[in-house]
Design a protein around this motif. Structure first.
Motif, PDB file in Angstrom:
ATOM      1  N   TYR A 295       0.834  -1.199   0.000  1.00 36.11           N
ATOM      2  CA  TYR A 295       0.000   0.000   0.000  1.00 36.11           C
ATOM      3  C   TYR A 295       0.874   1.256   0.000  1.00 36.11           C
ATOM      4  CZ  TYR A 295      -3.416   3.470   1.520  1.00 36.11           C
ATOM      5  OH  TYR A 295      -4.198   4.591   1.610  1.00 36.11           O
ATOM      6  N   THR A 296       1.909   1.257   0.811  1.00 34.45           N
ATOM      7  CA  THR A 296       2.829   2.401   0.879  1.00 34.45           C
ATOM      8  C   THR A 296       3.520   2.605  -0.475  1.00 34.45           C
ATOM      9  OG1 THR A 296       3.167   2.056   3.239  1.00 34.45           O
ATOM     10  CG2 THR A 296       4.847   3.335   2.082  1.00 34.45           C
ATOM     11  N   ASP A 297       3.952   1.522  -1.089  1.00 32.65           N
ATOM     12  CA  ASP A 297       4.593   1.624  -2.401  1.00 32.65           C
ATOM     13  C   ASP A 297       3.616   2.132  -3.462  1.00 32.65           C
ATOM     14  OD1 ASP A 297       6.946   0.710  -1.274  1.00 32.65           O
ATOM     15  OD2 ASP A 297       6.757  -1.323  -2.074  1.00 32.65           O
ATOM     16  N   ILE A 298       2.360   1.724  -3.355  1.00 34.18           N
ATOM     17  CA  ILE A 298       1.340   2.194  -4.295  1.00 34.18           C
ATOM     18  C   ILE A 298       1.107   3.688  -4.117  1.00 34.18           C
ATOM     19  CG2 ILE A 298      -1.138   2.069  -4.827  1.00 34.18           C
ATOM     20  CD1 ILE A 298      -0.847  -0.997  -4.396  1.00 34.18           C
ATOM     21  N   GLN A 299       1.165   4.153  -2.879  1.00 39.16           N
ATOM     22  CA  GLN A 299       1.018   5.594  -2.631  1.00 39.16           C
ATOM     23  C   GLN A 299       2.129   6.375  -3.332  1.00 39.16           C
ATOM     24  OE1 GLN A 299      -2.201   5.223  -1.641  1.00 39.16           O
ATOM     25  NE2 GLN A 299      -1.791   7.122  -0.593  1.00 39.16           N
ATOM     26  N   LEU A 300       3.335   5.836  -3.354  1.00 35.46           N
ATOM     27  CA  LEU A 300       4.445   6.489  -4.048  1.00 35.46           C
ATOM     28  C   LEU A 300       4.187   6.533  -5.556  1.00 35.46           C
ATOM     29  CD1 LEU A 300       7.465   4.947  -2.095  1.00 35.46           C
ATOM     30  CD2 LEU A 300       6.504   7.270  -1.859  1.00 35.46           C
ATOM     31  N   VAL A 301       3.641   5.451  -6.096  1.00 41.35           N
ATOM     32  CA  VAL A 301       3.277   5.435  -7.521  1.00 41.35           C
ATOM     33  C   VAL A 301       2.204   6.484  -7.769  1.00 41.35           C
ATOM     34  CG1 VAL A 301       2.253   4.068  -9.388  1.00 41.35           C
ATOM     35  CG2 VAL A 301       3.908   3.003  -7.833  1.00 41.35           C
ATOM     36  N   ASN A 302       1.249   6.593  -6.861  1.00 39.02           N
ATOM     37  CA  ASN A 302       0.176   7.582  -6.968  1.00 39.02           C
ATOM     38  C   ASN A 302       0.755   8.998  -7.028  1.00 39.02           C
ATOM     39  OD1 ASN A 302      -2.230   9.001  -6.866  1.00 39.02           O
ATOM     40  ND2 ASN A 302      -2.705   8.430  -4.776  1.00 39.02           N
ATOM     41  N   GLU A 303       1.698   9.297  -6.149  1.00 36.81           N
ATOM     42  CA  GLU A 303       2.313  10.633  -6.147  1.00 36.81           C
ATOM     43  C   GLU A 303       3.034  10.906  -7.464  1.00 36.81           C
ATOM     44  OE1 GLU A 303       4.812  11.004  -2.677  1.00 36.81           O
ATOM     45  OE2 GLU A 303       3.163  10.439  -1.346  1.00 36.81           O
ATOM     46  N   LYS A 304       3.754   9.910  -7.949  1.00 37.55           N
ATOM     47  CA  LYS A 304       4.462  10.044  -9.227  1.00 37.55           C
ATOM     48  C   LYS A 304       3.463  10.276 -10.364  1.00 37.55           C
ATOM     49  CE  LYS A 304       7.284   7.256 -12.344  1.00 37.55           C
ATOM     50  NZ  LYS A 304       7.873   5.935 -12.543  1.00 37.55           N
ATOM     51  N   ALA A 305       2.368   9.536 -10.338  1.00 43.50           N
ATOM     52  CA  ALA A 305       1.342   9.675 -11.370  1.00 43.50           C
ATOM     53  C   ALA A 305       0.738  11.079 -11.343  1.00 43.50           C
ATOM     54  CB  ALA A 305       0.250   8.623 -11.181  1.00 43.50           C
ATOM     55  N   GLN A 306       0.466  11.591 -10.157  1.00 35.35           N
ATOM     56  CA  GLN A 306      -0.097  12.934 -10.044  1.00 35.35           C
ATOM     57  C   GLN A 306       0.848  13.975 -10.641  1.00 35.35           C
ATOM     58  OE1 GLN A 306      -1.469  13.900  -6.107  1.00 35.35           O
ATOM     59  NE2 GLN A 306      -2.593  11.991  -5.904  1.00 35.35           N
ATOM     60  N   LYS A 307       2.137  13.822 -10.374  1.00 37.27           N
ATOM     61  CA  LYS A 307       3.116  14.761 -10.925  1.00 37.27           C
ATOM     62  C   LYS A 307       3.144  14.682 -12.447  1.00 37.27           C
ATOM     63  CE  LYS A 307       6.076  14.858  -6.859  1.00 37.27           C
ATOM     64  NZ  LYS A 307       7.327  14.400  -6.244  1.00 37.27           N
ATOM     65  N   GLU A 308       3.136  13.471 -12.967  1.00 35.61           N
ATOM     66  CA  GLU A 308       3.170  13.311 -14.427  1.00 35.61           C
ATOM     67  C   GLU A 308       1.892  13.845 -15.077  1.00 35.61           C
ATOM     68  OE1 GLU A 308       4.748   9.830 -16.332  1.00 35.61           O
ATOM     69  OE2 GLU A 308       6.020   9.389 -14.599  1.00 35.61           O
ATOM     70  N   MET A 309       0.742  13.609 -14.439  1.00 34.02           N
ATOM     71  CA  MET A 309      -0.507  14.131 -14.993  1.00 34.02           C
ATOM     72  C   MET A 309      -0.515  15.654 -14.958  1.00 34.02           C
ATOM     73  SD  MET A 309      -3.467  11.432 -13.816  1.00 34.02           S
ATOM     74  CE  MET A 309      -2.982  11.209 -12.117  1.00 34.02           C
ATOM     75  N   THR A 310       0.017  16.227 -13.910  1.00 29.04           N
ATOM     76  CA  THR A 310       0.112  17.683 -13.813  1.00 29.04           C
ATOM     77  C   THR A 310       0.983  18.224 -14.938  1.00 29.04           C
ATOM     78  OG1 THR A 310      -0.199  17.666 -11.432  1.00 29.04           O
ATOM     79  CG2 THR A 310       0.850  19.613 -12.352  1.00 29.04           C
ATOM     80  N   THR A 311       2.085  17.556 -15.213  1.00 28.04           N
ATOM     81  CA  THR A 311       2.977  17.968 -16.290  1.00 28.04           C
ATOM     82  C   THR A 311       2.255  17.910 -17.641  1.00 28.04           C
ATOM     83  OG1 THR A 311       4.911  17.220 -15.063  1.00 28.04           O
ATOM     84  CG2 THR A 311       5.171  17.455 -17.436  1.00 28.04           C
ATOM     85  N   VAL A 312       1.507  16.859 -17.871  1.00 26.63           N
ATOM     86  CA  VAL A 312       0.762  16.726 -19.128  1.00 26.63           C
ATOM     87  C   VAL A 312      -0.239  17.876 -19.278  1.00 26.63           C
ATOM     88  CG1 VAL A 312      -0.954  15.314 -20.366  1.00 26.63           C
ATOM     89  CG2 VAL A 312       1.050  14.229 -19.325  1.00 26.63           C
ATOM     90  N   ILE A 313      -0.940  18.183 -18.202  1.00 24.61           N
ATOM     91  CA  ILE A 313      -1.924  19.276 -18.248  1.00 24.61           C
ATOM     92  C   ILE A 313      -1.234  20.604 -18.506  1.00 24.61           C
ATOM     93  CG2 ILE A 313      -3.623  20.570 -16.900  1.00 24.61           C
ATOM     94  CD1 ILE A 313      -4.235  17.850 -15.490  1.00 24.61           C
ATOM     95  N   GLU A 314      -0.144  20.851 -17.798  1.00 23.53           N
ATOM     96  CA  GLU A 314       0.572  22.117 -17.982  1.00 23.53           C
ATOM     97  C   GLU A 314       1.110  22.246 -19.400  1.00 23.53           C
ATOM     98  OE1 GLU A 314       3.358  21.883 -14.740  1.00 23.53           O
ATOM     99  OE2 GLU A 314       1.932  22.804 -13.337  1.00 23.53           O
ATOM    100  N   LYS A 315       1.618  21.153 -19.972  1.00 27.18           N
ATOM    101  CA  LYS A 315       2.131  21.185 -21.345  1.00 27.18           C
ATOM    102  C   LYS A 315       1.025  21.448 -22.357  1.00 27.18           C
ATOM    103  CE  LYS A 315       6.312  18.400 -20.927  1.00 27.18           C
ATOM    104  NZ  LYS A 315       6.983  17.153 -21.332  1.00 27.18           N
ATOM    105  N   SER A 316      -0.195  21.077 -22.009  1.00 31.99           N
ATOM    106  CA  SER A 316      -1.315  21.300 -22.921  1.00 31.99           C
ATOM    107  C   SER A 316      -1.703  22.776 -22.992  1.00 31.99           C
ATOM    108  CB  SER A 316      -2.539  20.483 -22.488  1.00 31.99           C
ATOM    109  OG  SER A 316      -3.184  21.096 -21.377  1.00 31.99           O
TER     110      SER A 316
END
Length: 147
Positions: A39-60
């Motif tokens: 669960y803790t490791d999945i939370q880290l993946v979640n944080e990474k995913a949020q950062k990447e999604m934010t980057t995609v939105i900002e690039k748009s």
């Protein structure tokens, strides 16, 4: 950063809950420890995913708030469309969603790997998730392990 809590929660729900086999097998302390680590490791993946999604939105070229407003409207077809959204924003939103959806298999794989790396099967992880939804005592034990 809670901008994508709902979209990523949806990803988690699809991966770990929607197909959960509802088993009432007792969860051992060792198994709960493995679950907590996964669960803790999945939370880290979640944080990474949020950062990447934010980057995609900002690039748009979209504002995060505009994207989130359109996303929420898309989740509830009965809700009125956000008032200050242009047709150009709507097109950017649609293209951005496509880009974000392309990232989902990568994050799903990373979450699956996080579970397996902690010596628990995906199926058993799903079963523990299902039990946690209805077992307050198990929830308490998990909270203790996560602290």
């Amino acid at each position: 950063m809670k901008l994508f809590k709902k979209p990523f929660t949806l990803i988690l729900a699809l991966l770990f809950v929607a197909t959960a086999a509802y088993s009432q097998d007792k969860v051992s302390d060792t198994e709960l420890t493995k679950f907590a680590n996964a669960y803790t490791d999945i939370q880290l993946v979640n944080e990474k995913a949020q950062k990447e999604m934010t980057t995609v939105i900002e690039k748009s070229g979209m504002e995060i708030a505009t994207f989130n407003a359109l996303y929420q409207a898309a989740q509830n077809p009965n809700a009125p469309a956000p008032a200050e959204v242009s047709e150009q924003d709507t097109k950017k939103f649609e293209a951005t969603v496509v880009e974000i959806e392309k990232l989902q298999p990568k994050f799903q794989k990373e979450m699956e790997d996080a579970v397996i790396k902690n010596d628990i099967t995906i199926e058993r992880y799903q079963q523990v998730v299902a039990q946690l939804q209805t077992d307050p005592e198990l929830q308490q034990k998990l909270q203790e392990k996560l602290q």
